[in-house]
Motif scaffolding. Structure first.
Motif, PDB file in Angstrom:
ATOM      1  N   SER A   1      81.277  82.283 -22.228  1.00 32.17           N
ATOM      2  CA  SER A   1      80.322  82.371 -23.340  1.00 32.17           C
ATOM      3  C   SER A   1      80.472  81.192 -24.297  1.00 32.17           C
TER       4      SER A   1
ATOM      5  N   ALA B   1      72.132  81.400 -25.295  1.00 32.07           N
ATOM      6  CA  ALA B   1      73.583  81.491 -25.417  1.00 32.07           C
ATOM      7  C   ALA B   1      73.943  82.382 -26.600  1.00 32.07           C
TER       8      ALA B   1
ATOM      9  N   ASP C   1      84.460  86.536 -28.740  1.00 26.70           N
ATOM     10  CA  ASP C   1      84.510  85.138 -28.309  1.00 26.70           C
ATOM     11  C   ASP C   1      85.184  84.269 -29.365  1.00 26.70           C
TER      12      ASP C   1
END
Length: 91
Positions: A38, A18, A24
């Motif tokens: 995400s 990840a 993000d």
């Protein structure tokens, strides 16, 4: 909270599979923004690792945290429940 100090393309963290980029984190600057895949995948990966650590002595974990992109693929592309069950059992 002002997270604009991060470049949108800057890799902030890579945790197992990840990754979080500056773009993000910028979602958290506005209370009306939706979390993206995400962010969700990062948190699910964190929870999965915590569960594995907690259940180290046990054979199986009780909850499967899957990548939202994989879930979306299976929902939209797979009509055979048996294929989905096979995938989940091997995940």
């Amino acid at each position: 909270m002002n997270i604009n100090r991060f470049d949108p393309n800057e890799l902030i963290i890579n945790y197992h599979d990840a990754v979080i980029y500056g773009r993000d984190l910028q979602l958290f600057d506005h209370r009306t923004e939706w979390l993206n895949d995400s962010c969700i995948h990062f948190y699910f990966t964190y929870l999965q690792q915590q569960q594995r650590t907690h259940h180290l002595s046990e054979r199986s974990c009780s909850i499967l945290f899957m990548d939202p992109a994989a879930v979306s693929f299976w929902i939209h592309q797979c009509s055979d429940q048996e294929d989905i069950n096979d995938f989940v059992s091997n995940y």
